[in-house]
Scaffold this motif. Structure first.
Motif: not given
Length: 328
Positions: A201-210, A234-245, A247-251
């Motif tokens: 998540r830190d990486r996503i927020f550091d460079a959100p437009d990438r 295991s941590f979020s119960q959400i697949p990584l690809e979906k989580m990336l989207t 996080l960006r939608l919430n941003g």
């Protein structure tokens, strides 16, 4: 003092707990409906928070606090993944810079005590997780819920200022008795997954437009794609690809809320968060938040937020917005 506040946006509710540092992000579809109720006493706070949709929560409890937590609905909700094995109650002594996920329909009761209000042996304890006996926890929780219920009906029996200290002492005594019966637990293995998730998540927020991909994250973070996917799941119960989207939608949503005070184009905000296909962005946004990006910008479907920007106003300012009910 008692207050009760309702919310129609995660950004608003994240500011509702006094002394906490929090960021809420919606991770399941539907309109947002949240509520916080609290009784504030000297050195003691009784808090109950409900949220209709799933949320990711980055949080730090007030410095120098010890927390008793309990889930009144006794469902599968959990504040920090991996603590489910501890049942529906427990103590938290070092809730700082944590990330957790709450399921849709979550209901969380917390008793927050400042360390200067509790016994030395509790203050000196360095454990992160303490499991409380369920039966004894239920007794304490039921009593705290009855106090909140009485306060919500304005039949709070301790409304006089001279009773606040007495009630705070009684609550602290019950807290310490339960703590003495509790068992210190080892930090769950899921903590390793939390660390990796934080890096993502830190990486996503550091460079959100990438245009982040699992492979690019693996190269940037020096973590295998397998471990990235496994940790997120295991941590979020959400697949990584979906989580990336998500996080960006919430941003993008946060920037749209801020744009109510400093006008910007929806398309520019979408591009800032790596959404270069307008119709796909709008479709995904509406599916998650139950409103279009333009409606968020105009504040049409959020009665609790339409009058302000991405407001960080504390709970006591909600009275000016007609969302506050309480008495001292």
């Amino acid at each position: 003092m008692y207050f009760e506040t309702t919310f129609h946006d995660a950004v608003e509710q994240e500011t509702s707990l006094p002394g906490w540092r929090q960021e809420y992000r919606q991770v399941s579809t539907g309109g947002y409906d949240g509520r916080t109720a609290a009784i504030l006493l000297p050195g003691v706070e009784i808090l109950r928070e409900t949220i209709s949709v799933g949320t990711e929560q980055a949080f730090s409890a007030p410095e120098g606090s010890v927390i008793f937590y309990y889930y009144p609905k006794r469902d599968e909700s959990e504040l920090v993944r991996g603590e489910k094995a501890l049942g529906v109650s427990g103590f938290a002594l070092n809730w700082t810079n944590r990330i957790g996920f709450m399921d849709a329909g979550s209901d969380l009761l917390m008793l927050v005590l400042r360390r200067n209000a509790i016994a030395q042996e509790v203050r000196d304890n360095k454990a992160q997780l303490v499991e409380a006996p369920l039966v004894d926890s239920a007794y304490l929780a039921d009593w705290l819920l009855s106090l909140l219920g009485a306060a919500s009906q304005q039949s709070y029996p301790y409304a006089r200022e001279d009773f606040d200290d007495v009630l705070a002492d009684v609550i602290t005594d019950r807290f310490e008795l339960l703590f003495q019966k509790s068992v210190v637990c080892e930090t769950p293995q899921i903590a390793d997954a939390e660390k990796i998730y934080k890096k993502i998540r830190d990486r996503i927020f550091d460079a959100p437009d990438r245009p982040h991909t699992v492979r690019s994250l693996s190269r940037d973070l020096g973590v295998s794609a397998f471990d990235l996917r496994a940790s997120c799941q295991s941590f979020s119960q959400i697949p990584l690809e979906k989580m990336l989207t998500l996080l960006r939608l919430n941003g993008a949503r946060r920037d749209l809320l801020r744009a109510r005070c400093a006008p910007r184009k929806v398309s520019d905000i979408a591009m800032d968060w790596g959404f270069f296909h307008w119709s796909r962005f709008a479709l995904r946004y509406r599916s998650l938040f139950d409103e279009t990006p333009s409606e968020t910008l105009r504040g049409q479907n959020s009665p609790a937020t339409r009058h302000h920007c991405a407001c960080s106003a504390p709970h006591h300012e909600c009275a000016q917005r007609g969302e506050y009910t309480g008495f001292e």
